[in-house]
Design a protein around this motif. Structure first.
Motif, PDB file in Angstrom:
ATOM      1  N   LEU A 134       8.819   4.152 206.786  1.00 45.64           N
ATOM      2  CA  LEU A 134       9.495   3.765 205.547  1.00 45.64           C
ATOM      3  C   LEU A 134       9.648   4.943 204.589  1.00 45.64           C
ATOM      4  O   LEU A 134      10.494   4.907 203.691  1.00 45.64           O
ATOM      5  N   ILE A 135       8.828   5.983 204.769  1.00 40.13           N
ATOM      6  CA  ILE A 135       8.840   7.110 203.832  1.00 40.13           C
ATOM      7  C   ILE A 135      10.229   7.757 203.712  1.00 40.13           C
ATOM      8  O   ILE A 135      10.710   8.004 202.602  1.00 40.13           O
ATOM      9  N   PRO A 136      10.932   8.023 204.831  1.00 36.12           N
ATOM     10  CA  PRO A 136      12.256   8.650 204.707  1.00 36.12           C
ATOM     11  C   PRO A 136      13.287   7.790 203.978  1.00 36.12           C
ATOM     12  O   PRO A 136      14.313   8.321 203.541  1.00 36.12           O
ATOM     13  N   LEU A 137      13.015   6.507 203.849  1.00 35.29           N
ATOM     14  CA  LEU A 137      13.964   5.648 203.128  1.00 35.29           C
ATOM     15  C   LEU A 137      14.047   6.017 201.655  1.00 35.29           C
ATOM     16  O   LEU A 137      15.025   5.675 200.976  1.00 35.29           O
ATOM     17  N   GLY A 138      13.030   6.719 201.168  1.00 38.19           N
ATOM     18  CA  GLY A 138      13.108   7.229 199.800  1.00 38.19           C
ATOM     19  C   GLY A 138      14.264   8.198 199.631  1.00 38.19           C
ATOM     20  O   GLY A 138      14.892   8.256 198.563  1.00 38.19           O
ATOM     21  N   MET A 139      14.569   8.943 200.685  1.00 44.76           N
ATOM     22  CA  MET A 139      15.718   9.846 200.646  1.00 44.76           C
ATOM     23  C   MET A 139      17.010   9.056 200.538  1.00 44.76           C
ATOM     24  O   MET A 139      17.945   9.449 199.817  1.00 44.76           O
ATOM     25  N   SER A 140      17.063   7.940 201.263  1.00 49.37           N
ATOM     26  CA  SER A 140      18.257   7.091 201.196  1.00 49.37           C
ATOM     27  C   SER A 140      18.424   6.467 199.814  1.00 49.37           C
ATOM     28  O   SER A 140      19.550   6.313 199.326  1.00 49.37           O
ATOM     29  N   LEU A 141      17.314   6.093 199.204  1.00 52.29           N
ATOM     30  CA  LEU A 141      17.397   5.519 197.858  1.00 52.29           C
ATOM     31  C   LEU A 141      17.933   6.541 196.865  1.00 52.29           C
ATOM     32  O   LEU A 141      18.754   6.209 195.997  1.00 52.29           O
ATOM     33  N   LYS A 142      17.469   7.796 196.976  1.00 56.83           N
ATOM     34  CA  LYS A 142      17.991   8.848 196.100  1.00 56.83           C
ATOM     35  C   LYS A 142      19.476   9.061 196.363  1.00 56.83           C
ATOM     36  O   LYS A 142      20.280   9.233 195.416  1.00 56.83           O
ATOM     37  N   ALA A 143      19.878   9.013 197.636  1.00 58.71           N
ATOM     38  CA  ALA A 143      21.292   9.171 197.970  1.00 58.71           C
ATOM     39  C   ALA A 143      22.112   8.023 197.385  1.00 58.71           C
ATOM     40  O   ALA A 143      23.247   8.228 196.927  1.00 58.71           O
ATOM     41  N   TYR A 144      21.553   6.817 197.416  1.00 62.44           N
ATOM     42  CA  TYR A 144      22.243   5.647 196.846  1.00 62.44           C
ATOM     43  C   TYR A 144      22.458   5.820 195.342  1.00 62.44           C
ATOM     44  O   TYR A 144      23.549   5.521 194.815  1.00 62.44           O
ATOM     45  N   ILE A 145      21.441   6.326 194.660  1.00 60.46           N
ATOM     46  CA  ILE A 145      21.575   6.567 193.216  1.00 60.46           C
ATOM     47  C   ILE A 145      22.672   7.594 192.944  1.00 60.46           C
ATOM     48  O   ILE A 145      23.524   7.414 192.060  1.00 60.46           O
ATOM     49  N   ASP A 146      22.672   8.678 193.730  1.00 62.40           N
ATOM     50  CA  ASP A 146      23.710   9.703 193.567  1.00 62.40           C
ATOM     51  C   ASP A 146      25.090   9.157 193.904  1.00 62.40           C
ATOM     52  O   ASP A 146      26.083   9.500 193.240  1.00 62.40           O
ATOM     53  N   LEU A 147      25.158   8.322 194.924  1.00 62.24           N
ATOM     54  CA  LEU A 147      26.448   7.762 195.334  1.00 62.24           C
ATOM     55  C   LEU A 147      27.047   6.901 194.236  1.00 62.24           C
ATOM     56  O   LEU A 147      28.257   6.955 193.979  1.00 62.24           O
ATOM     57  N   PRO A 193      29.457   1.412 197.023  1.00 63.37           N
ATOM     58  CA  PRO A 193      28.082   1.951 197.070  1.00 63.37           C
ATOM     59  C   PRO A 193      27.023   0.890 197.328  1.00 63.37           C
ATOM     60  O   PRO A 193      25.971   1.191 197.905  1.00 63.37           O
ATOM     61  N   HIS A 194      27.292  -0.359 196.927  1.00 61.00           N
ATOM     62  CA  HIS A 194      26.304  -1.412 197.134  1.00 61.00           C
ATOM     63  C   HIS A 194      26.159  -1.754 198.621  1.00 61.00           C
ATOM     64  O   HIS A 194      25.111  -2.257 199.040  1.00 61.00           O
ATOM     65  N   LEU A 195      27.208  -1.498 199.413  1.00 62.69           N
ATOM     66  CA  LEU A 195      27.103  -1.687 200.857  1.00 62.69           C
ATOM     67  C   LEU A 195      26.085  -0.705 201.430  1.00 62.69           C
ATOM     68  O   LEU A 195      25.272  -1.071 202.291  1.00 62.69           O
ATOM     69  N   TYR A 196      26.125   0.513 200.940  1.00 61.11           N
ATOM     70  CA  TYR A 196      25.140   1.527 201.339  1.00 61.11           C
ATOM     71  C   TYR A 196      23.734   1.062 200.960  1.00 61.11           C
ATOM     72  O   TYR A 196      22.800   1.116 201.773  1.00 61.11           O
ATOM     73  N   GLY A 197      23.579   0.575 199.728  1.00 61.20           N
ATOM     74  CA  GLY A 197      22.274   0.091 199.283  1.00 61.20           C
ATOM     75  C   GLY A 197      21.774  -1.068 200.117  1.00 61.20           C
ATOM     76  O   GLY A 197      20.569  -1.160 200.408  1.00 61.20           O
ATOM     77  N   ALA A 198      22.684  -1.948 200.526  1.00 57.59           N
ATOM     78  CA  ALA A 198      22.288  -3.098 201.345  1.00 57.59           C
ATOM     79  C   ALA A 198      21.756  -2.640 202.695  1.00 57.59           C
ATOM     80  O   ALA A 198      20.816  -3.241 203.234  1.00 57.59           O
ATOM     81  N   MET A 199      22.318  -1.579 203.246  1.00 57.17           N
ATOM     82  CA  MET A 199      21.841  -1.057 204.529  1.00 57.17           C
ATOM     83  C   MET A 199      20.435  -0.477 204.400  1.00 57.17           C
ATOM     84  O   MET A 199      19.612  -0.594 205.317  1.00 57.17           O
ATOM     85  N   VAL A 200      20.143   0.136 203.252  1.00 53.46           N
ATOM     86  CA  VAL A 200      18.793   0.664 203.019  1.00 53.46           C
ATOM     87  C   VAL A 200      17.786  -0.484 202.952  1.00 53.46           C
ATOM     88  O   VAL A 200      16.698  -0.424 203.535  1.00 53.46           O
ATOM     89  N   VAL A 201      18.156  -1.550 202.260  1.00 52.76           N
ATOM     90  CA  VAL A 201      17.287  -2.725 202.167  1.00 52.76           C
ATOM     91  C   VAL A 201      17.069  -3.340 203.546  1.00 52.76           C
ATOM     92  O   VAL A 201      15.950  -3.720 203.908  1.00 52.76           O
ATOM     93  N   LEU A 202      18.152  -3.447 204.329  1.00 56.51           N
ATOM     94  CA  LEU A 202      18.042  -3.989 205.677  1.00 56.51           C
ATOM     95  C   LEU A 202      17.085  -3.162 206.520  1.00 56.51           C
ATOM     96  O   LEU A 202      16.255  -3.710 207.266  1.00 56.51           O
ATOM     97  N   ALA A 203      17.184  -1.849 206.418  1.00 58.41           N
ATOM     98  CA  ALA A 203      16.294  -0.970 207.182  1.00 58.41           C
ATOM     99  C   ALA A 203      14.836  -1.212 206.809  1.00 58.41           C
ATOM    100  O   ALA A 203      13.960  -1.312 207.680  1.00 58.41           O
ATOM    101  N   ALA A 204      14.571  -1.311 205.516  1.00 59.59           N
ATOM    102  CA  ALA A 204      13.197  -1.535 205.054  1.00 59.59           C
ATOM    103  C   ALA A 204      12.671  -2.885 205.511  1.00 59.59           C
ATOM    104  O   ALA A 204      11.539  -2.994 206.005  1.00 59.59           O
TER     105      ALA A 204
END
Length: 313
Positions: A265-278, A234-245
Motif C-alpha cells: 500500500l505504501i506506493p499508493l501514496g505516490m498515486s495520491l500525490k499524483a491525483y492531487i497534482d492532476l 481526474p476523479h476516475l484516476y482517484g477511483a482507481m487508487v481507491v480500488l487498488a487500496a
C-alpha cells in the motif's frame, strides 16, 4: 532535469538503437511486472517455478507489448492523432514521434510491429506446447485486445473501452497466463491478487490521456477522459487508487495475501500525490510531468513489492 529530446534521423546511424527506442521501452515494465506477479503467486501457493518458462514468458510478453506500442504509433498516424498533438509531453504521451519526425515511415513501422508480434506468437506457441492448450486462448485474446486497442474496426480506445482493455489485458490475462505457464491450470487466484495492479496500470493510461486530450478529441478518440472532460476525469484516476487500496486490504483480510502485503500500500501514496497534482494541473499538461512519473513509479513499486511478498512467503 531536462526532458529527453524527440527522435530524429541521426538515430538511423544505429539501426538497432533506433528500433529499440521505437518500441517505447520505458513502458515495457507495465507488461513484465504482471508476469512476475503471476509467477510469484505460483511460488506462494507452493508450486514449482520453472525458470526457463519464466524467461520465455518475459520475452514473449515483452515482444507483444513492444509490437502493440509500435502498431499503436502506426494507427495513430492513420487517424491523425499524433499529428494533431501539440500539447504532448514527450516521451510519455503523443506516441514515439518516429513517424512524425521522419525517422521511420508508416510502412516501416507497421511491418516492424507485425514482425514483433509474429515473433511473440512463435514463442507463445512454444510455451503452449510446454504448458497446455488453454494458453493459446489466453494469448489470442491478449493479442486481439492489444491490436484492437487502436486498430480498426475495433478501435477500443476510441469507443471508450481502452481503459477496460488495459485493465483486462495487462492486469488479468498476463498474470493468469504466467500462472498457467507454470501450473498448466486455470485459477481465479492470480486474477484476484492482481486487481490492485490492474487499477494502477489503468491509471498510467488515464494520466497520459490528459496531455493528449485536445488531439484525441479532435481525432475522434472518445476515451473516458474525453467523455468526462478535464474537470471530472481526474476523479476516475482517484477511483482507481481507491480500488487498488481496497483490493489489497480485502485480499489480506480474506487470507489471499499474507499480512506482509500491507507494505504494497505504501506506493499508493505516490498515486495520491499524483491525483492531487492532476486535479490542479489537468488543463496545463506541461506541469503534469511529475504526476506522470509518480503514476508510473507507483505501479512499478507496487508490483515489485507484491512480487517480493509472494516470493518470500
Amino acid at each position: 532535469m531536462a526532458q529527453p529530446q524527440e527522435p530524429n534521423r541521426t538515430l538511423l546511424q544505429s539501426r538497432w538503437l533506433c528500433l529499440w527506442l521505437a518500441t517505447r521501452p520505458g513502458f515495457l515494465a507495465a507488461s513484465l511486472i504482471p508476469v512476475l506477479v503471476g509467477t510469484a503467486a505460483v511460488h506462494y501457493i507452493g508450486g514449482e517455478v520453472d525458470l526457463f518458462k519464466v524467461l520465455l514468458s518475459l520475452l514473449a510478453i515483452g515482444l507483444v507489448h513492444a509490437g502493440v506500442n509500435v502498431l499503436n504509433d502506426y494507427y495513430d498516424e492513420l487517424n491523425g492523432t499524433d499529428r494533431l498533438n501539440t500539447a504532448r509531453v514527450f516521451p510519455f504521451t503523443g506516441g514515439s514521434r518516429f513517424i512524425q519526425n521522419d525517422v521511420l515511415s508508416a510502412n516501416q513501422t507497421v511491418w516492424f510491429g507485425v514482425g514483433l508480434l509474429g515473433t511473440a506468437i512463435i514463442l507463445g506457441l512454444v510455451l503452449t506446447l510446454l504448458s497446455g492448450g488453454a494458453l493459446l486462448g489466453i494469448g489470442v485474446l491478449g493479442v486481439l485486445i492489444g491490436w484492437g486497442y487502436s486498430a480498426p474496426p475495433l478501435r477500443l480506445n476510441s469507443r471508450g473501452w481502452g481503459e477496460v482493455a488495459i485493465a483486462v489485458g495487462f492486469g488479468v490475462l498476463i498474470p493468469l497466463g504466467a500462472w498457467y505457464v507454470q501450473t498448466s491450470t486455470l485459477s481465479t487466484y492470480p486474477v484476484f491478487i492482481s486487481v490492485s495492479l490492474a487499477a494502477l496500470l489503468t491509471n498510467i493510461l488515464i494520466m497520459n490521456q490528459f496531455p493528449d486530450y485536445a488531439a484525441d478529441k479532435q481525432a475522434g478518440k472518445h476515451h473516458w477522459v474525453v467523455r468526462l472532460g478535464l474537470d471530472k476525469a481526474p476523479h476516475l484516476y482517484g477511483a482507481m487508487v481507491v480500488l487498488a487500496a481496497l483490493s489489497v486490504m480485502s485480499n489480506v483480510l480474506l487470507g489471499l495475501l499474507p499480512p506482509l502485503a500491507w507494505l504494497t500500500l505504501i506506493p499508493l501514496g505516490m498515486s495520491l500525490k499524483a491525483y492531487i497534482d492532476l486535479r490542479e494541473y489537468a488543463k496545463t499538461p506541461q506541469y503534469l510531468i511529475p504526476a506522470i512519473k509518480l503514476t508510473i513509479g507507483s505501479m512499478v513499486l507496487h508490483g515489485l513489492l507484491l512480487t517480493m511478498v509472494l516470493a518470500l512467503n
